[in-house]
Design an enzyme around this catalytic site. Structure first.
Site, PDB file in Angstrom:
ATOM      1  N   GLU A 188       0.882  -1.161   0.000  1.00 54.01           N
ATOM      2  CA  GLU A 188       0.000   0.000   0.000  1.00 54.01           C
ATOM      3  C   GLU A 188       0.924   1.216   0.000  1.00 54.01           C
ATOM      4  OE1 GLU A 188      -2.380   0.763   3.429  1.00 54.01           O
ATOM      5  OE2 GLU A 188      -3.850   1.902   2.296  1.00 54.01           O
TER       6      GLU A 188
ATOM      7  N   HIS B 179      -9.763   0.572  -0.126  1.00 51.19           N
ATOM      8  CA  HIS B 179     -10.687   1.136   0.879  1.00 51.19           C
ATOM      9  C   HIS B 179     -11.497   2.316   0.311  1.00 51.19           C
ATOM     10  CE1 HIS B 179      -7.299   3.771   1.823  1.00 51.19           C
ATOM     11  NE2 HIS B 179      -6.695   2.903   2.608  1.00 51.19           N
TER      12      HIS B 179
ATOM     13  N   ASN C  24     -12.311   6.056   1.656  1.00 49.26           N
ATOM     14  CA  ASN C  24     -11.267   6.582   2.551  1.00 49.26           C
ATOM     15  C   ASN C  24     -10.033   6.973   1.745  1.00 49.26           C
ATOM     16  OD1 ASN C  24     -12.662   4.256   4.603  1.00 49.26           O
ATOM     17  ND2 ASN C  24     -12.381   6.337   5.346  1.00 49.26           N
ATOM     18  N   ALA C  25      -9.436   8.113   2.124  1.00 48.68           N
ATOM     19  CA  ALA C  25      -8.217   8.630   1.487  1.00 48.68           C
ATOM     20  C   ALA C  25      -8.432   8.929   0.006  1.00 48.68           C
ATOM     21  CB  ALA C  25      -7.027   7.680   1.687  1.00 48.68           C
TER      22      ALA C  25
ATOM     23  N   ASP D 279      -8.380  -3.817   7.041  1.00 44.09           N
ATOM     24  CA  ASP D 279      -7.349  -2.784   7.194  1.00 44.09           C
ATOM     25  C   ASP D 279      -6.831  -2.812   8.634  1.00 44.09           C
ATOM     26  OD1 ASP D 279      -5.615  -0.779   6.382  1.00 44.09           O
ATOM     27  OD2 ASP D 279      -7.080   0.832   6.520  1.00 44.09           O
TER      28      ASP D 279
HETATM   29 ZN    ZN Z   1      -4.819   3.128   3.421  1.00 46.07          ZN
END
Ligand code: ZN
Length: 392
Positions: free
Chosen positions: A130, A215, A218-219, A272
């Protein structure tokens, strides 16, 4: 009970379907027969009240049981420890995940986290890198000093060492499309995430060969109807979308929307999970940073969400309760067959289903979907003793 053969009888949830009572026969770590309506005579395990499901598959695990896979001093020992903790929670296969790290730290982890069995624990399906090719503006808890632009030389060094299974990167970065093409051509699953990509950049990444989103929600910038961005491109495309089902990273309603939009065949529940998962609330590591867990989520001292403190069995129970309209077998699919198919190839051909020819990776759930027993390659693991994890 040995590895050579095992017979389990009970109701099964697999492939989005419910088999009221089936006899599952395994030999040498594989499922050799699934007989709906078959008898329980001579069965080693009989599930009278509960369910038999395929082993859970988690594509994003940073750590568990107090062990952080990115910063661990001894990565071989670390991955074996995490594999053991995961199996206690019904996870039979996973991608050990390494967050953005300096170039010299990655190769040894690619080797240690490569695809292999861990006796008494979940099987590694190979490393999920990641980062480090992420957008600094959407880095979340990743160390900004470890982020860099896609680098063809570094990618070749990874591929020459041991192929990662998944690489998460931001498609809008200079050089990202060439990186996606190269990785995809080498059989690596590229997942788009930690990115500020607009819809056009996101689509370009998908066209270059990216097959997943990391994900979802998110982000990455939120979906806007005039600027649908990465979220819109991912939901509208055909990629598999990882989603964190801890109830904090993503509102349950947003998970409902994503499942209705993409279907359970494209949503892969991920934990996660951090080192803080399956440990009492306490400070723990993520890469070079310290994070604090409250038992459900871990945050940095400034409040930035770092990752989850629950494992995939907890996410499965959450989604079952949040999406009452979804058949239970479809909830199970999102943590079993869908992640297996996201990886494709050999993994899709032998994981994620209760079906003849597939690995004998099974989980027995009680009526509340708590894990009663985990079977990895036909071996029943003792999950009774260590529900209370140790700290380290
Ligand atoms: Zn992440």
């Amino acid at each position: 009970m040995g590895r050579s053969s095992l017979v389990i009888h009970g109701p099964v949830l697999t492939d989005g379907r419910e088999l009221p009572a089936a006899r599952i026969e395994t030999a040498n770590g594989r499922i050799v027969a699934v007989r709906p309506g078959g008898g329980a005579d001579g069965a080693d395990l009989v599930v009278a009240d509960g369910w038999i499901i395929p082993g859970l598959i988690d594509l994003q695990v940073n750590g568990a049981g107090g062990v952080d896979l990115t910063s661990a001093h001894d990565p071989d020992e670390a991955v074996a420890a995490v594999a053991g903790v995961l199996a206690q929670h019904g996870v039979t296969a996973f991608c050990p995940t390494v967050v953005s790290s300096p170039p010299e730290a990655i190769p040894s982890r690619l080797v240690a986290y490569g695809a292999r069995a861990h006796p008494g624990g979940a099987e590694s399906l190979g490393a999920h890198l990641e980062g480090p090719f992420l957008d600094p503006e959407h880095r979340g808890v990743h160390d900004p000093a470890a982020l860099r632009l896609p680098d063809a030389g570094e990618i070749e060094r990874w591929l020459a060492t041991r192929h990662p299974t998944i690489v998460t990167l931001a498609p809008e970065l200079p050089g990202a499309l060439a990186a996606i093409r190269r990785l995809a051509e080498a059989g690596v699953v590229v997942s788009l995430g930690h990115s500020g990509a607009d819809a056009a950049a996101a689509r370009a990444g998908l066209e270059a060969g990216a097959r997943m989103g990391t994900h979802l929600f998110n982000a990455m910038p939120p979906f806007h109807h005039r600027q649908p961005g990465l979220v819109g491109a991912l939901l509208a495309g055909s990629a598999t979308l990882g989603i964190i089902a801890d109830g904090v990273h993503v509102d349950p309603l947003a998970i409902d929307v994503a499942v209705r939009a993409a279907g359970p065949g494209r949503i892969a529940l991920v934990s996660d999970a951090l080192a803080a998962a399956a440990t009492p609330p306490s400070p723990s590591r993520l890469g070079a940073q310290t994070v604090l867990s409250d038992g459900r989520i871990a945050r940095r001292a400034d409040g930035t969400m770092a990752g989850s403190a629950i494992l995939l069995d907890g996410g499965l129970r959450n989604v079952r309760s949040w999406l009452p309209w979804l058949p239970p077998a479809e909830v199970v699919r999102m943590a079993t067959r869908t992640p297996a198919e996201a990886l494709g190839g050999d993994v899709a051909a032998r994981k994620g289903r209760v079906a003849p020819g597939y690995d004998a990776d099974l989980v027995i759930l009680d009526p509340d979907w708590q894990v009663v027993a985990t079977v990895v390659r036909g071996v029943v693991l003792d999950t009774s003793s260590s529900k209370v994890p140790s700290t380290r």
